[in-house]
Scaffold this motif. Structure first.
Motif, PDB file in Angstrom:
ATOM      1  N   GLY A 120     -47.694-119.161  26.574  1.00  0.00           N
ATOM      2  CA  GLY A 120     -47.761-117.926  25.879  1.00  0.00           C
ATOM      3  C   GLY A 120     -46.662-116.857  26.359  1.00  0.00           C
ATOM      4  N   MET A 121     -46.861-116.632  27.861  1.00  0.00           N
ATOM      5  CA  MET A 121     -46.137-115.876  28.674  1.00  0.00           C
ATOM      6  C   MET A 121     -44.622-116.326  28.798  1.00  0.00           C
ATOM      7  N   ARG A 122     -44.415-117.578  28.800  1.00  0.00           N
ATOM      8  CA  ARG A 122     -43.192-118.042  28.767  1.00  0.00           C
ATOM      9  C   ARG A 122     -42.418-117.683  27.251  1.00  0.00           C
ATOM     10  N   ARG A 123     -43.043-117.904  26.384  1.00  0.00           N
ATOM     11  CA  ARG A 123     -42.469-117.619  24.828  1.00  0.00           C
ATOM     12  C   ARG A 123     -42.296-116.081  24.897  1.00  0.00           C
ATOM     13  N   LEU A 124     -43.044-115.209  25.535  1.00  0.00           N
ATOM     14  CA  LEU A 124     -42.857-113.787  25.492  1.00  0.00           C
ATOM     15  C   LEU A 124     -41.565-113.356  26.483  1.00  0.00           C
ATOM     16  N   ALA A 125     -41.599-113.984  27.396  1.00  0.00           N
ATOM     17  CA  ALA A 125     -40.347-113.915  28.254  1.00  0.00           C
ATOM     18  C   ALA A 125     -39.057-114.139  27.526  1.00  0.00           C
ATOM     19  N   LEU A 126     -39.056-115.620  26.892  1.00  0.00           N
ATOM     20  CA  LEU A 126     -37.737-115.651  26.266  1.00  0.00           C
ATOM     21  C   LEU A 126     -37.473-115.134  25.034  1.00  0.00           C
ATOM     22  N   ALA A 127     -38.684-114.595  24.495  1.00  0.00           N
ATOM     23  CA  ALA A 127     -38.276-113.808  23.259  1.00  0.00           C
ATOM     24  C   ALA A 127     -37.708-112.285  23.659  1.00  0.00           C
ATOM     25  N   GLU A 128     -38.224-111.739  24.677  1.00  0.00           N
ATOM     26  CA  GLU A 128     -37.649-110.559  25.178  1.00  0.00           C
ATOM     27  C   GLU A 128     -36.111-110.714  25.945  1.00  0.00           C
ATOM     28  N   SER A 129     -36.030-112.068  26.593  1.00  0.00           N
ATOM     29  CA  SER A 129     -34.629-112.219  26.947  1.00  0.00           C
ATOM     30  C   SER A 129     -33.561-112.426  25.823  1.00  0.00           C
ATOM     31  N   ALA A 130     -34.010-113.116  24.772  1.00  0.00           N
ATOM     32  CA  ALA A 130     -33.212-113.207  23.519  1.00  0.00           C
ATOM     33  C   ALA A 130     -32.941-111.793  22.975  1.00  0.00           C
ATOM     34  N   ARG A 131     -33.728-110.804  22.893  1.00  0.00           N
ATOM     35  CA  ARG A 131     -33.741-109.455  22.418  1.00  0.00           C
ATOM     36  C   ARG A 131     -32.772-108.551  23.125  1.00  0.00           C
ATOM     37  N   ASP A 132     -32.997-108.986  24.802  1.00  0.00           N
ATOM     38  CA  ASP A 132     -32.092-108.195  25.596  1.00  0.00           C
ATOM     39  C   ASP A 132     -30.639-108.896  25.463  1.00  0.00           C
ATOM     40  N   THR A 133     -30.360-109.986  25.280  1.00  0.00           N
ATOM     41  CA  THR A 133     -29.315-110.855  25.162  1.00  0.00           C
ATOM     42  C   THR A 133     -28.395-110.294  23.753  1.00  0.00           C
ATOM     43  N   GLN A 134     -29.280-109.897  22.657  1.00  0.00           N
ATOM     44  CA  GLN A 134     -28.709-109.295  21.729  1.00  0.00           C
ATOM     45  C   GLN A 134     -28.354-107.811  21.674  1.00  0.00           C
ATOM     46  N   GLY A 135     -29.262-107.036  22.570  1.00  0.00           N
ATOM     47  CA  GLY A 135     -28.808-105.877  22.712  1.00  0.00           C
ATOM     48  C   GLY A 135     -27.234-105.699  23.532  1.00  0.00           C
ATOM     49  N   LEU A 136     -27.228-106.562  24.342  1.00  0.00           N
ATOM     50  CA  LEU A 136     -26.186-106.565  25.346  1.00  0.00           C
ATOM     51  C   LEU A 136     -24.798-106.933  24.516  1.00  0.00           C
ATOM     52  N   GLN A 137     -25.093-107.812  23.601  1.00  0.00           N
ATOM     53  CA  GLN A 137     -23.984-108.366  22.775  1.00  0.00           C
ATOM     54  C   GLN A 137     -23.442-106.871  21.778  1.00  0.00           C
ATOM     55  N   GLN A 138     -24.283-106.487  21.231  1.00  0.00           N
ATOM     56  CA  GLN A 138     -24.204-105.169  20.389  1.00  0.00           C
ATOM     57  C   GLN A 138     -23.477-104.125  21.385  1.00  0.00           C
ATOM     58  N   LEU A 139     -23.820-103.928  22.579  1.00  0.00           N
ATOM     59  CA  LEU A 139     -23.195-103.130  23.454  1.00  0.00           C
ATOM     60  C   LEU A 139     -21.788-103.583  23.649  1.00  0.00           C
TER      61      LEU A 139
END
Length: 80
Positions: free
Chosen positions: A16-35
């Motif tokens: 569960g912690m791994r899945r949460l970390a991956l989800a946050e990483s994907a969200r950060d990646t999407q945010g960086l792409q938008q910037l």
């Protein structure tokens, strides 16, 4: 709630912690792409403004918008 966890419980907790970390990483990646996309758009706008300023400067250098007048004796090129 027990003070110790079994192997299966620890595995699910870690999973569960791994899945949460991956989800946050994907969200950060999407945010960086938008910037990054916004930065590219900003650079295009700046380039457009630079081109317009350059074109205007060329027009001024050709003398189409500049009138040359003689300076009074002892005068300088400073504006008052």
């Amino acid at each position: 709630m027990s003070s110790s966890y079994g192997v299966e419980e620890l595995w699910y907790l870690a999973y569960g912690m791994r899945r949460l970390a991956l989800a946050e990483s994907a969200r950060d990646t999407q945010g960086l792409q938008q910037l990054t996309d916004e930065l590219v758009i900003s650079h295009r706008h700046i380039d457009s403004i630079d081109y317009q300023l350059y074109a205007h400067d060329l027009q001024l250098k050709r003398g189409s918008d500049v009138r040359v007048v003689p300076l009074p004796p002892g005068g300088s090129a400073r504006m008052r």
